[in-house]
Motif scaffolding. Structure first.
Motif, short mmCIF file in Angstrom:
data_model
loop_
_atom_site.label_atom_id
_atom_site.label_comp_id
_atom_site.label_asym_id
_atom_site.label_seq_id
_atom_site.Cartn_x
_atom_site.Cartn_y
_atom_site.Cartn_z
N UNK A 40 -29.60 -53.31 -39.58
CA UNK A 40 -28.77 -52.53 -38.69
C UNK A 40 -29.49 -51.42 -37.95
N UNK A 41 -30.79 -51.22 -38.23
CA UNK A 41 -31.54 -50.14 -37.58
C UNK A 41 -31.82 -50.47 -36.11
N UNK A 79 -28.85 -51.30 -26.96
CA UNK A 79 -30.21 -51.70 -27.32
C UNK A 79 -30.28 -52.81 -28.34
N UNK A 80 -31.46 -52.92 -28.96
CA UNK A 80 -31.75 -53.97 -29.94
C UNK A 80 -31.64 -53.40 -31.36
N UNK A 81 -31.17 -54.24 -32.29
CA UNK A 81 -30.97 -53.82 -33.67
C UNK A 81 -31.44 -54.92 -34.62
N UNK A 82 -32.03 -54.49 -35.75
CA UNK A 82 -32.39 -55.46 -36.79
C UNK A 82 -31.11 -56.02 -37.38
N UNK A 83 -31.02 -57.35 -37.48
CA UNK A 83 -29.82 -57.97 -38.05
C UNK A 83 -29.65 -57.55 -39.50
N UNK A 84 -28.42 -57.53 -39.93
CA UNK A 84 -28.13 -57.20 -41.31
C UNK A 84 -28.36 -58.42 -42.20
#
Length: 236
Positions: A40-41, A79-84
């Motif tokens: 989520x980051x 923006x872009x987010x790391x998937x959970x």
């Protein structure tokens, strides 16, 4: 970048000192697979570009490809987010992997030459020799190489491409899952290959289905352990 983290590996560089598009994608893909960014980051394009010594444009292009590969998300305007690490999503991917790999065994039994099966045997021999002393990352690499080799024997490039995309998305969970079961996995691989060399498609398919099914049954625990590893800084 926000919060301290291990600097990104800058990968191969061209003559002008800039990372090539392929190596930039590979660098960012490895960072996502390893969860160098927490689930989520938000991914700071400017900070990534500074770390890698490139402009923001190729970073954005690489991130867009990672969205297509299913490793990160993009929210317009945010923006872009790391998937959970979503247990249902991981379960679905393993279930799809199971269907692809069982079908691959069935096709490969009828299409592979004896020499091609011997080549897979050699891969398995190398992986078994390294299994006890190699890092988890190397063991998972051998594991993927074995499964890729089986699927490659079908001659179906789309099936192989689909499997490789799935493996990229579940690689972190496989690292977590592999820590305590190296020997068992190697034995299962050997049994699958022996059935294929005997041209016993039914047994080979049953063994492959059971091989992946055991992982399906442990998804929730593997995801729980994965979160613990990420937030304790003990990422594979």
């Amino acid at each position: 970048m926000s919060r301290e983290k291990k600097p990104l590996d800058q990968g191969e560089r061209g003559a002008a000192g800039a990372a090539s598009p392929a190596s930039l994608y590979d660098t960012l893909s490895a960072a996502m697979v390893r969860f160098q960014y927490r689930p989520g980051e938000r991914l700071n394009e400017g900070a990534i570009a500074r770390d890698l010594g490139v402009s923001r444009t190729p970073v954005r292009e690489a991130l867009s490809k990672l969205v297509a590969a299913g490793l990160i998300d993009h929210e317009p305007g945010h923006g872009f987010f790391r998937r959970k690490l979503d247990p249902k999503e991981i379960f679905d991917l393993y279930e799809l992997r199971q269907q692809i790999e069982v079908s691959a065994v069935r096709l490969a039994v009828h299409r592979a030459t004896p020499q091609q099966l011997d080549d897979v045997d050699a891969i398995l021999d190398r992986s078994m020799a390294a299994a006890h002393e190699a890092s988890v990352e190397i063991v998972v690499g051998f594991d993927e190489q074995f499964h890729d080799a089986i699927t490659r024997l079908t001659g179906n490039v789309e099936m192989l491409r689909s499997l490789q995309l799935i493996n990229a998305r579940i690689r972190f969970v496989r690292w977590i899952d592999m820590r305590g079961r190296r020997g068992g996995t190697q034995g299962e691989h050997r049994a699958i290959l022996d059935a294929m060399k005997a041209r016993d498609a039914a047994r080979g398919c049953d063994l492959m289905e059971a091989h992946v099914q055991r992982r399906l049954e442990q998804i929730v625990e593997a995801v729980r352990e994965g979160y613990a590893s990420i937030y304790m800084g003990n990422v594979a």
